[in-house]
Design a protein around this motif. Structure first.
Motif, PDB file in Angstrom:
ATOM      1  N   GLU A 501       0.825  -1.207   0.000  1.00 47.76           N
ATOM      2  CA  GLU A 501       0.000   0.000   0.000  1.00 47.76           C
ATOM      3  C   GLU A 501       0.856   1.252   0.000  1.00 47.76           C
ATOM      4  O   GLU A 501       0.545   2.245  -0.665  1.00 47.76           O
ATOM      5  CB  GLU A 501      -0.932  -0.009   1.218  1.00 47.76           C
ATOM      6  N   LYS A 502       1.972   1.208   0.793  1.00 45.55           N
ATOM      7  CA  LYS A 502       2.881   2.349   0.770  1.00 45.55           C
ATOM      8  C   LYS A 502       3.467   2.549  -0.621  1.00 45.55           C
ATOM      9  O   LYS A 502       3.553   3.683  -1.111  1.00 45.55           O
ATOM     10  CB  LYS A 502       3.999   2.139   1.789  1.00 45.55           C
ATOM     11  N   SER A 505       0.852   4.064  -2.702  1.00 40.31           N
ATOM     12  CA  SER A 505       0.690   5.494  -2.440  1.00 40.31           C
ATOM     13  C   SER A 505       1.815   6.301  -3.079  1.00 40.31           C
ATOM     14  O   SER A 505       1.588   7.367  -3.666  1.00 40.31           O
ATOM     15  CB  SER A 505       0.657   5.740  -0.925  1.00 40.31           C
ATOM     16  N   SER A 506       3.058   5.757  -2.952  1.00 40.77           N
ATOM     17  CA  SER A 506       4.174   6.456  -3.598  1.00 40.77           C
ATOM     18  C   SER A 506       3.996   6.477  -5.116  1.00 40.77           C
ATOM     19  O   SER A 506       4.290   7.478  -5.777  1.00 40.77           O
ATOM     20  CB  SER A 506       5.492   5.780  -3.226  1.00 40.77           C
ATOM     21  N   LEU A 508       1.116   6.443  -6.635  1.00 44.75           N
ATOM     22  CA  LEU A 508       0.076   7.441  -6.915  1.00 44.75           C
ATOM     23  C   LEU A 508       0.645   8.853  -6.871  1.00 44.75           C
ATOM     24  O   LEU A 508       0.297   9.710  -7.693  1.00 44.75           O
ATOM     25  CB  LEU A 508      -1.071   7.288  -5.913  1.00 44.75           C
ATOM     26  N   LYS A 509       1.530   9.091  -5.868  1.00 43.19           N
ATOM     27  CA  LYS A 509       2.159  10.413  -5.792  1.00 43.19           C
ATOM     28  C   LYS A 509       2.976  10.696  -7.049  1.00 43.19           C
ATOM     29  O   LYS A 509       2.911  11.784  -7.628  1.00 43.19           O
ATOM     30  CB  LYS A 509       3.042  10.492  -4.553  1.00 43.19           C
TER      31      LYS A 509
END
Length: 618
Positions: A501-502, A505-506, A508-509
């Motif tokens: 998930e991290k 998220s990265s 996605l960023k």
């Protein structure tokens, strides 16, 4: 395919319709406000008998019978991306307004021939329009050219040879064929061998390679529903296909375009009128090549497989646990319950021991793992005790009989001893038999069901609850240890999931950053487009200035030629004047000679006369 204007039962049209060949659906162009070069809002006139030519991302509308009318040919440009019209301000010798003319495009030049003016006079003039400098120029040719006509068809082969076929003159329909070589600017009439088509006007023509497809057309009495092919190299006619009279190519005023879509060539015919206006579309397939389509389908299948694999990987642990359902009743039920417990643990963040041991409201068709082991261990222990009693003493034959009854799940009492169950469910027998027969059944019983075996003091009392519970505790402790290892594995899986998930998220960023960069790049592209538009405007201005300079040079050349002519005339006059002067000098010399002779004669006469005379003073 872009369709502009035309004529319906209500009069002339001014709308723009677009046919998408991927979805095969019609859409109407949304924009109805158009900008002129002076930034004034304009609307294209309603028109028919015009020509529509594609040029890059634009569709050019040239001439036609318009309402309101005009004196000169106008050129409009429709941008298919912005759906906006613009009027091209032409310069030079602009031709008179006309309809039924022909337009062919060679690179950035349009060639216009013939047509019919507003007074219904047939024309056979030839003009050129430069799309870069926006300048009209008349073209002068030699040789036997086509007669004045309208509603003919034209094609340009190899950007060098102009072909003109058919049309209608003032009094008849034509079927002659002419060609113009732009290198020599000489017209010539072609006489093909063999078959020659009948006279026709209002037909449509498309040049594809060396073959010129001419569709439909006719005279005042008859319309033709056939497709002809003229081979430019072989200079002969053939009939490709004859359609039914109900086909739209037998209509008047239909349109025809060549469409190259997915490595296929199509002739697409639209509209026209027979008794009433038509909006039908007919397609003639010319080539077939499905290799690329097959490759696209294979690539789509590969993407589908990747999507299904990513979707199924989220439940990989549960599917692996459910693969052992055929390994006996207890093992299958245990695996099913363990899979459901893992799912509950993954969804609700509960511990694995809570999911296995605390199951107060089981789903119908499932039994908790602890209950299943209780039931199975009770059965196994009872059988072992019955066998041991049978081996030790034969008088305990009734116990063997009652042990078999316990094996089938019945509640009985033993003479000299007592076997009973506490809160034994009536459904135990049927559910247990289902479990042993099928290997993966479902059981339902209370969590407090415990089997006891007791005997009276008179006939030898048997008591075995302690050994049974010790076995239960050992089994449960081993199961809890296994659950602990699975819980550790699940914790590591959860940690991996959090790490994923991290990473997501990265990602996605980074995606947002890339989208921002793309937006910035898009803005820069828009700025570059604006700069390019400004450069194009500057280039157009430079072209206009060069045209002005060219016209000035031409005028100066005319003036120089005129002055040279005047100088030549002056020199001729001077030469003639010199000749006159020479003649006059000769005459004066002759006069002097005559005077000299007269003087001599006078002197001779004076010598003959002896009479004295008075002296003569000069």
């Amino acid at each position: 395919m872009v369709v502009v204007g035309g004529e319906s039962g209500n009069g002339l049209l001014e709308d723009v319709q677009v046919l998408d060949f991927d979805r095969f659906s019609w859409t109407t162009a949304s924009s109805k406000l158009y900008l002129s070069p002076t930034n004034l809002p304009l609307k294209i006139p309603a028109c028919k008998g015009h020509n529509l030519v594609s040029w890059g991302q634009k569709a050019l509308l040239i001439g036609g019978k318009t309402y309101p009318g005009s004196d000169r040919v106008s050129v409009w440009a429709f941008d298919t991306e912005t759906e906006c019209w613009s009027l091209m301000e032409a310069k030079g010798d602009i031709p008179v307004a006309r309809s039924g003319h022909s337009i062919v495009k060679a690179s950035s030049v349009l060639i216009l021939f013939g047509g019919e003016d507003s007074k219904r006079r047939k024309l056979n003039d030839l003009h050129m329009f430069d799309l870069k400098s926006l300048t009209w120029l008349p073209l002068h040719c030699t040789g036997p050219g086509p007669s004045p006509r309208s509603n003919h068809v034209a094609a340009l082969y190899d950007d060098r040879i102009l072909l003109i076929f058919g049309g209608t003159s003032k009094s008849k329909t034509l079927n002659d064929l002419y060609s113009l070589d732009f290198e020599t600017m000489v017209w010539s009439r072609l006489k093909p061998r063999g078959f020659h088509p009948s006279p026709r006007a209002g037909c449509c023509g498309v040049l594809c390679g060396t073959k010129w497809y001419i569709v439909g057309g006719g005279s005042r009495k008859k319309r033709h529903a056939e497709t002809l092919i003229f081979d430019v190299l072989k200079v002969d006619w053939t009939v490709a296909i004859a359609s039914s009279p109900s086909s739209i190519i037998a209509n008047k005023g239909f349109s025809l375009v060549l469409v190259q879509h997915k490595e296929k060539d199509f002739l697409v015919a639209f509209g026209g009128t027979k008794k009433e206006p038509s909006n039908q579309v007919e397609v003639l397939t010319m080539e077939k090549n499905d290799s690329n389509m097959g490759r696209q389908l294979n690539s789509n299948r590969g993407q589908g497989l990747l999507l299904s694999e990513n979707h199924s990987s989220s439940r990989g642990l549960v599917s692996q646990l459910n693969t052992g359902a055929s390994q006996g009743p207890a093992t299958s039920v245990a695996r099913q319950n363990l899979a459901s417990a893992i799912e509950q643990h993954g969804s609700g963040r509960k511990s694995l021991s809570e999911s296995l041991l605390v199951n107060r409201n089981p789903i119908s068709g499932n039994v908790s793992l602890c209950k299943q082991f209780h039931i199975e261990e009770e059965h196994n222990t009872t059988v072992k005790l019955a066998k041991s009693l049978e081996d030790e003493s034969s008088p305990l034959q009734p116990v063997e009989h009652r042990t078999k009854q316990l094996d089938s799940g019945l509640q009985t009492h033993i003479t000299g001893g007592r076997v009973h169950t506490e809160e034994m469910p009536s459904a135990f027998e049927s559910e247990n038999s289902k479990t042993h027969n099928k290997g993966s059944g479902s059981l339902a019983s209370d969590s407090d069901d415990v089997l006891f075996l007791e005997t009276d003091g008179k006939s030898g009392v048997l008591s075995a609850p302690s050994s049974i519970y010790q076995l239960y505790e050992a089994k449960v402790s081993s199961l809890i240890r296994k659950n602990g290892t699975l819980e550790g594995q699940l914790a590591s899986a959860v940690a991996n999931r959090e790490a994923a998930e991290k990473n997501l998220s990265s990602a996605l960023k980074s995606r947002l950053e890339m989208e921002k960069k793309l937006a910035d790049n898009a803005k820069e592209m828009e700025l570059l487009k604006e700069r390019l538009a400004a450069i194009e405007l500057a280039q157009e201005e430079a072209n206009s200035l060069s045209n002005i300079v060219h016209s000035d040079n031409v005028r100066l050349e005319h003036d120089v030629a005129f002055l040279k002519a005047v100088l030549d005339d002056t020199q001729k006059e001077l030469h003639s004047t010199r000749g006159v002067l020479a003649g006059e000098r000769a005459r004066a010399f002759q006069l002097q000679v005559e005077v000299f002779h007269l003087k001599q004669r006078l002197q001779t006469l004076e010598n003959r006369a002896p009479t004295p005379r008075k002296p003569f003073h000069v």
